[in-house]
Write a protein that holds these residues in place. Structure first.
Motif, short mmCIF file in Angstrom:
data_model
loop_
_atom_site.label_atom_id
_atom_site.label_comp_id
_atom_site.label_asym_id
_atom_site.label_seq_id
_atom_site.Cartn_x
_atom_site.Cartn_y
_atom_site.Cartn_z
N TRP A 282 0.84 -1.19 0.00
CA TRP A 282 0.00 0.00 0.00
C TRP A 282 0.88 1.26 0.00
O TRP A 282 0.60 2.22 -0.72
CB TRP A 282 -0.95 0.03 1.21
CG TRP A 282 -1.48 1.44 1.44
CD1 TRP A 282 -1.17 2.28 2.46
CD2 TRP A 282 -2.35 2.17 0.56
NE1 TRP A 282 -1.80 3.50 2.30
CE2 TRP A 282 -2.53 3.46 1.13
CE3 TRP A 282 -2.98 1.87 -0.63
CZ2 TRP A 282 -3.33 4.43 0.55
CZ3 TRP A 282 -3.78 2.85 -1.24
CH2 TRP A 282 -3.95 4.12 -0.65
N ALA A 283 1.95 1.23 0.77
CA ALA A 283 2.82 2.41 0.87
C ALA A 283 3.42 2.78 -0.49
O ALA A 283 3.42 3.95 -0.88
CB ALA A 283 3.94 2.15 1.88
N ILE A 284 3.93 1.78 -1.26
CA ILE A 284 4.56 2.13 -2.53
C ILE A 284 3.50 2.54 -3.57
O ILE A 284 3.78 3.38 -4.44
CB ILE A 284 5.47 1.01 -3.08
CG1 ILE A 284 4.68 -0.27 -3.39
CG2 ILE A 284 6.61 0.73 -2.13
CD1 ILE A 284 5.51 -1.33 -4.11
N LEU A 285 2.29 1.98 -3.47
CA LEU A 285 1.23 2.42 -4.37
C LEU A 285 0.79 3.84 -4.03
O LEU A 285 0.62 4.69 -4.92
CB LEU A 285 0.04 1.46 -4.29
CG LEU A 285 0.27 0.09 -4.92
CD1 LEU A 285 -0.87 -0.87 -4.58
CD2 LEU A 285 0.42 0.20 -6.44
N ARG A 286 0.62 4.10 -2.75
CA ARG A 286 0.27 5.47 -2.32
C ARG A 286 1.34 6.46 -2.77
O ARG A 286 1.02 7.54 -3.29
CB ARG A 286 0.17 5.50 -0.79
CG ARG A 286 -0.03 6.90 -0.21
CD ARG A 286 0.44 6.95 1.23
NE ARG A 286 1.87 6.71 1.35
CZ ARG A 286 2.44 6.04 2.35
NH1 ARG A 286 1.69 5.50 3.31
NH2 ARG A 286 3.76 5.88 2.38
N ASP A 287 2.60 6.09 -2.60
CA ASP A 287 3.68 6.98 -3.01
C ASP A 287 3.62 7.28 -4.50
O ASP A 287 3.88 8.40 -4.94
CB ASP A 287 5.04 6.35 -2.66
CG ASP A 287 5.25 6.19 -1.15
OD1 ASP A 287 4.55 6.88 -0.38
OD2 ASP A 287 6.10 5.36 -0.77
N SER A 288 3.30 6.25 -5.30
CA SER A 288 3.25 6.46 -6.76
C SER A 288 2.08 7.34 -7.15
O SER A 288 2.22 8.23 -7.99
CB SER A 288 3.19 5.11 -7.50
OG SER A 288 1.93 4.50 -7.34
N PHE A 289 0.92 7.13 -6.53
CA PHE A 289 -0.24 7.98 -6.83
C PHE A 289 0.07 9.44 -6.47
O PHE A 289 -0.23 10.37 -7.23
CB PHE A 289 -1.47 7.52 -6.04
CG PHE A 289 -1.93 6.11 -6.34
CD1 PHE A 289 -1.75 5.55 -7.60
CD2 PHE A 289 -2.54 5.35 -5.36
CE1 PHE A 289 -2.17 4.26 -7.88
CE2 PHE A 289 -2.97 4.05 -5.63
CZ PHE A 289 -2.78 3.51 -6.88
#
Length: 794
Positions: free
Chosen positions: A347-354
């Protein structure tokens, strides 16, 4: 707009990228001259000569066939600068040093033709600053062009204009790169690292940081961030090793040097583990060690705490793997709410990308579509970040990201832009994709070149028509759809898994031929993915075999062979449009067509020996007939054995052409067939070929008798096979199968030069094919393949 003719391209710089760009231009039949500095010792072209020789050894091969390296014209600046005068496009690809590039531009400027386009292949230097070294008359014809490595295989090319680049220059170059070079073009703004590397490297840095936060090892991270996540199978750290850790550090430094005001600037710090590896000379795959190291057959991973390599191969938790299979909305919700560290990491790396792409979209790209295409084509993602965000529920995900920013969990305190919260449901619509700078939705390019793409890749939410729901449906069964786009040519699309040829598919193809003959100009066999056909569906015949044994398969095999002959002798042209793999029965379907139109990256071959069988749908008959035709064409009837032996070797060794060019060399494609650089133009070209053949008065070939090499040739081949068996190079069962292949190709127990027809040879094929089905070792191979997908060696 008049067509921009590219008669010759100059590539400046014979390093890794320059040499491989030149190689790919040769693949697509564009004449190219490769320049570098004069060698200090020996022949002046020594640097280029060494680079060209090196192309033959690289894996994966940058060349369609290695011998085409000879087509690269070699040059050096001291002796051959005048060759630039004949070039319509000049691609500079020397090292990423601004001073070196500027110095080179001054040297070549007097030799640049008045109409030529000059482009710099750089991964991040300012194109505008580079242009300042050029004479005023060249500036309007200068831009950036960023190929991804390796250039043959990576689909993305970024084009970057300067404020002085004429718009029509970009249009001309985009047209050439799309159709002639076969790439997907994204136009980027002149910002550090452009689009794909800007977003991709920022994402890799975020992944390294989050992996440390959650205490995850490199192999677990790569398992989670690879195919399970819809990304390149190499994951994150393996990708870094393949790219080269020094190359990655260079791209990071570009961010550090040029983006000090970026709200994400602190996250651009070089990870200590990366700096240490580079200091030790561990640069990844090219140096033998990086985040991973191969020792013998074992893959080891770096344990940064210990500073040593330990066994790799750990996988992500099964719970997390199951979450990743869920629909996007549920997937992101479960990852965010889970207490599992691996789920929290994802979730953290997806949030960071968004967060990152939303904040930077306005600065780096014209619209959101360009970001998503860049990440799909340049970093192997199945969905771009905006697509995933939109498919998971734009408003909900935006609130989650905002909450994490407010809670201090994100990489930056920068708020999401206002447009994210303006009530929208996403950034991709049928109208176009969102452009923050223009504050509107921008449609796809309307350049004429894109009219050649009936079904170009589309972003989620764009409302693009799915190919298998398009056009007018004429006939359909469970495994094939027969339809037309224009009412002139029929299209047959196999819809079965891997487009395997079953009795149902055979029935559909026969129906398609009947319909085409009744009122159409031709039939094109095409499917909208990277599989033409992976072969015959052995599983579909299993019930018949279990009930009746091999005798029950004989009539089914006869039906398949008859279908191949029906296609060959159809009264209208049947064109096979090959994209990706055409193996076994898929290859046989293609070779019985009147013409083949193949994408450059097509892999064609007869591979039946892998399941203990011989080609049984006319593949060996085709080899025998082609041997006779080639011998006759060369007035070398006495040398029929040579042509038969070439075909025998390809079938017995299950040789697969690793490009359309090599498939032509193996004889599965003919000189009259068409190789298409861009996969998205395949259907357009195939339909055009069918119409042109019909309008030219197409008639099918005559059913003729032809000579075979006979029993003496078979004896010669068998003697060589016996040596291979006795030397331990092939098994006894391989020897048996190869003997049967030789029997069919040589025409059985007949004299050399005896005349036979296709029916005769196909009867031999059936006999041997069905006989092998009863052999225990063949049954072992078939079951092994069905159960594991891997060939059994016995």
């Amino acid at each position: 707009m008049s067509r921009f003719q590219v008669r010759k391209v100059a590539v400046l710089g014979a390093g890794v990228m320059g040499a491989q760009i030149a190689a790919h231009l040769v693949n697509v039949k564009v004449p190219v001259v490769l320049f570098d500095l004069p060698a200090k010792e020996g022949p002046k072209n020594g640097i280029v000569s060494k680079a060209v020789e090196g192309l033959k050894k690289l894996k994966p091969s940058p060349l369609g066939v290695a011998e085409d390296a000879a087509l690269i014209q070699q040059a050096n600046y001291e002796e051959h600068s005048e060759l630039l005068e004949d070039c319509d496009l000049i691609i500079e690809a020397i090292a990423e040093r601004m001073d070196w590039k500027l110095d080179l531009y001054k040297k070549i400027a007097p030799f640049v033709a008045p109409h030529a386009i000059v482009a710099s292949n750089t991964s991040g230097l300012s194109i505008t600053k580079l242009s300042e070294a050029l004479p005023e008359e060249i500036k309007p014809r200068f831009c950036g062009i960023h190929f991804f490595n390796p250039p043959r295989y990576m689909y993305l090319v970024e084009l970057i204009p300067t404020p002085t680049t004429r718009p029509e220059i970009l249009d001309q170059l985009e047209t050439f790169v799309t159709t002639s070079v076969g790439k997907g073009v994204v136009r980027a703004k002149d910002t550090p690292n452009f689009i794909a590397n800007r977003v991709g490297i920022a994402g890799m840095l975020a992944t390294i940081k989050e992996a440390e936060n959650f205490g995850l090892t490199y192999d677990v991270v790569d398992d989670l961030t690879g195919k399970k996540m819809g990304r390149a199978s190499s994951g994150t750290f393996r990708t870094a090793d393949v790219v080269g850790l020094d190359t990655m550090a260079h791209v990071i430094k570009t961010l550090q040097d040029n983006l000090k005001d970026d709200p994400f600037f602190p996250s651009y710090a070089t990870p200590p583990v990366l700096a240490k590896l580079i200091e030790q000379g561990a640069l990844g795959q090219k140096s033998g060690a990086g985040f991973y190291k191969k020792v013998g057959k074992d893959i080891l991973r770096l344990d940064p705490a210990k500073g040593e390599y330990v066994p790799a191969g750990a996988k992500g938790d099964e719970l997390v793997a199951r979450i990743l299979k869920k629909a996007p909305a549920e997937r992101l919700k479960l990852l965010r709410e889970s207490s599992n560290p691996q789920a929290q990491f994802l979730w953290a790396i997806l949030r960071d990308s968004f967060h990152y792409v939303a904040v930077h979209l306005e600065a780096i790209a014209d619209c959101a579509r360009d970001v998503d295409f860049a990440m799909r084509w340049g970093f192997g993602m199945s969905q771009g970040p905006f697509e995933l965000w939109q498919s998971a529920g734009w408003k909900q995900v935006a609130e989650w990201v905002k909450a994490d920013i407010d809670a201090g969990k994100a990489l930056s305190k920068a708020p999401l832009p206002d447009w994210v919260f303006d009530g929208r449901e996403g950034v991709h619509t049928p109208e176009g994709s969102w452009s923050p700078s223009q504050k509107k939705y921008i449609p796809r390019s309307n350049l004429a070149v894109y009219q050649r793409q009936h079904f170009p890749e589309a972003v989620l939410g764009s409302g693009a028509v799915e190919p298998l729901k398009a056009g007018t449906e004429v006939f359909k069964n469970d495994e094939i759809r027969v339809w037309t786009l224009d009412g002139e040519v029929l299209i047959a699309s196999i819809t079965a898994k891997l487009h395997l040829i079953s009795p149902t598919v055979t029935e559909g193809l026969l129906k398609a031929v009947d319909l085409a003959e009744q009122g159409y100009k031709g039939l094109v066999i095409w499917s909208p993915d990277d599989v033409f056909s992976a072969g015959a569906n052995l599983e579909a015949l299993m019930p018949v075999f279990m009930a009746k044994g091999s005798k029950g398969i004989i009539p089914e095999e006869k039906k398949l062979q008859d279908a191949m002959l029906r296609i060959r002798y159809a009264q209208v042209p049947v064109v096979s449009a090959i994209r990706g793999i055409a193996l076994g029965g898929g290859c046989e379907l293609a070779i019985h067509s009147a013409r083949r139109v193949a994408a450059m990256e097509s892999y064609v071959g007869l591979v039946e020996v892998g399941v203990g069988l011989i080609p049984g749908a006319g593949g060996l008959t085709y080899i025998a007939r082609r041997a006779a035709e080639m011998a006759a064409a060369g007035n070398a009837n006495a040398d029929l054995l040579k042509f038969a032996t070439d075909g025998f070797t390809s079938a017995a060794m299950a040789k697969v052409g690793t490009s359309a060019i090599e498939s032509r060399k193996l004889g599965y494609l003919l000189d009259s067939d068409v190789i298409v650089p861009n996969k998205d133009e395949l259907l357009y070209v195939a339909l055009s070929q069918a119409k042109a053949m019909f309008d030219a008065g197409y008639r099918p070939p005559h059913k003729a008798m032809f000579p075979v090499a006979g029993r003496s040739a078979k004896a010669t081949i068998m003697a060589q096979l016996a040596n291979m068996r006795d030397g331990g190079f092939i098994s006894q069962h391989d020897f048996h199968i190869s003997t049967l292949i030789a029997d069919v190709i040589c025409g059985g127990e007949v004299e050399a030069g005896s005349l036979v027809n296709e029916d005769y040879l196909m009867a031999l094929e059936r006999q041997h094919f069905c006989g092998l089905l009863d052999h225990p070792k063949t049954q072992e191979r078939i079951m092994g393949m069905l159960q594991t997908g891997k060939p059994v060696r016995n």
